[in-house]
Design a protein around this motif. Structure first.
Motif, short mmCIF file in Angstrom:
data_model
loop_
_atom_site.label_atom_id
_atom_site.label_comp_id
_atom_site.label_asym_id
_atom_site.label_seq_id
_atom_site.Cartn_x
_atom_site.Cartn_y
_atom_site.Cartn_z
N ARG A 45 -3.15 3.32 -14.16
CA ARG A 45 -1.79 2.77 -13.99
C ARG A 45 -0.78 3.86 -13.66
N GLU A 46 -1.16 5.11 -13.87
CA GLU A 46 -0.24 6.23 -13.63
C GLU A 46 -0.45 6.90 -12.28
N ASN A 82 -9.98 7.78 -14.09
CA ASN A 82 -10.84 6.87 -14.84
C ASN A 82 -11.52 5.88 -13.89
N ARG A 87 -15.14 0.75 -13.44
CA ARG A 87 -13.74 1.12 -13.60
C ARG A 87 -13.23 1.62 -12.25
N SER A 92 -7.70 8.19 -20.57
CA SER A 92 -8.61 7.21 -21.19
C SER A 92 -9.79 7.98 -21.78
N HIS A 151 0.58 12.85 -18.74
CA HIS A 151 -0.34 11.80 -18.34
C HIS A 151 -1.13 11.27 -19.53
N THR A 152 -1.57 10.03 -19.42
CA THR A 152 -2.42 9.42 -20.44
C THR A 152 -3.87 9.51 -19.99
N ASN A 179 -5.38 7.76 -16.63
CA ASN A 179 -5.11 6.32 -16.64
C ASN A 179 -4.70 5.87 -15.25
N GLU A 184 -2.56 15.87 -20.11
CA GLU A 184 -1.87 15.19 -21.21
C GLU A 184 -0.58 15.92 -21.57
#
Length: 404
Positions: A354-355, A377, A70, A183, A180-181, A352, A176
């Motif tokens: 992508r953020e 991640n 990852r 994983s 933020h997300t 995550n 969170e």
């Protein structure tokens, strides 16, 4: 409320590396590290069996990223900014010489992780970085352009925050709440628990170069395989655990693997055995170890092929030959659980990707919030790659904080 220009949450490798680079290049900034434990750099201390596996001797970014199940795509650009060679130079400038071992892992010449710890602590003192231990973070909020950090020892405020806490569920929960997300974290670097007569009572035996595949998946790896008291370990297994972290978690760590101990086809192996049957006709199969295998492993595989200890090569039948070829090239083992690889616990999971803006390692959602290390991640196979991710991310964070 204590005010600082930069607050770094986490007193591990990434935290210290970011703090030192910021303070060295911009001495007017007030930099502080908040560490929840009574001491920091604990992962540095235990890495590499107490020697600290600082990085890996891989100097091409496109090849280096292949060690990250990852983060592979995201790290390509950052590795062009700060790479293995830069890490070596950084430590050498501070009096820490590194050496390369046969497998590519790099350690301090002293063979002691304390050398790296002392380097960080000395540099932090030199550049007036405040390190506050026993300061567990309870809350993070932002009002206008100012972050407020609530700890077990009071409130801190700052314009810029670096999260370098590694795999910390409490910090992930706080992130969170900030938007933020995360994983879902699962173990990423672990050994396989296997109970099987073929590997019973031979811990410490190493097959130098094998192929291992997880049945009913596309997961496979190659490299050394170590037989342990509880099952199997070493790079071939650890690579599988890293790249298969999510899939193996779904299976509750109960699955089957196929091991090719000699990296030959079944047919090719069988043809070789037929030749040996002629050439070694009067010798006992049990006592004539083949394919450069460890003697104790050969003994186990021979017995598993229904061949007695005193059976001569001339006397083995077609069924026994096929059984031996199968044990050598396509041995099936049942995995029932996992164990942590030494003290080096690594997880897949975190913020995550992508953020995050990987040109700066800054949050795309919250301005002046930066990340470094395994809080993201991102994770790697064993061999110094997780530390290289930490050094690269922390360095780039520092460069972007001091620009403003």
């Amino acid at each position: 409320m204590i005010q600082k220009n930069v607050i770094i949450i986490g007193g591990g490798a990434a935290g210290f590396f970011a703090a030192i680079n910021i303070a060295e290049q911009h001495p007017h900034l007030k930099v502080i590290i908040l560490e929840r434990g009574k001491e920091g750099l604990t992962k540095v201390k235990v890495s590499g069996g107490g020697r600290c596996n600082v990085t890996h001797a891989e100097f091409i970014p496109q090849d280096l990223i292949l060690n990250y199940p990852r983060g592979e795509k995201e790290l390509l650009g950052p590795f062009h900014q700060f790479m293995t060679g830069d890490t070596i130079t950084w430590f050498e400038k501070r009096g820490v010489a590194l050496k390369i071992e046969n497998d590519g892992r790099m350690f301090p010449v002293s063979n002691s992780s304390q050398t790296i710890i002392d380097c960080f602590l000395n540099e932090a003192r030199k550049y007036n970085v405040d390190v506050l231990y026993n300061h567990s973070v309870k809350g993070i909020s932002k009002k206008n352009s100012i972050f407020e950090i609530e700890t077990t020892h009071g409130l801190f405020s700052t314009e810029k925050v670096v999260i370098a806490t590694g795999s910390n569920p409490k910090i992930w929960n706080l992130l969170e709440h900030l938007g933020h997300t995360i994983s879902q974290p699962v173990p990423s670097l672990f050994t396989f628990n296997i109970e099987d007569e073929r590997i019973k009572d031979i811990p410490g035996v190493v097959a130098k170069d094998v192929e291992v595949a997880v049945l009913d998946t596309n997961l496979w790896s190659e490299g050394p395989l170590l037989i342990t008291h509880w099952g199997m370990s070493a790079p071939s297994i650890l690579k599988l655990s890293a790249f298969g972290a999510l899939e193996l978690s779904k299976r509750d760590y109960k699955f089957q693997i196929e091991v090719n101990f000699i990296k030959q086809s079944f047919k090719g192996c069988l043809n070789t055995l037929k030749v040996l049957k002629q050439d070694l006709a009067k010798k006992a199969v049990f006592k004539t170890t083949q394919f450069d295998l460890p003697k104790r492993l050969w003994h186990k595989l021979v017995l598993a092929s229904c061949i007695m200890e005193d059976t001569r090569w001339a006397d083995i039948n077609k069924f026994q030959l096929e059984q031996l070829a199968s044990q050598l090239t396509q041995a099936i083992f049942n995995v029932n659980g996992k164990s942590i690889f030494k003290e080096e616990f690594v997880t897949a999971g975190g913020v995550n990707l992508r953020e995050v803006n990987f040109k700066t390692f800054e949050s795309k959602r919250i301005e002046n919030l930066f990340f470094a290390g395994e809080v993201l991640n991102i994770d790697a196979v064993t061999g110094g790659f997780n530390f290289q991710n930490a050094w690269t991310g922390a360095y780039i964070v520092a460069q972007n904080i001091i620009k403003v």
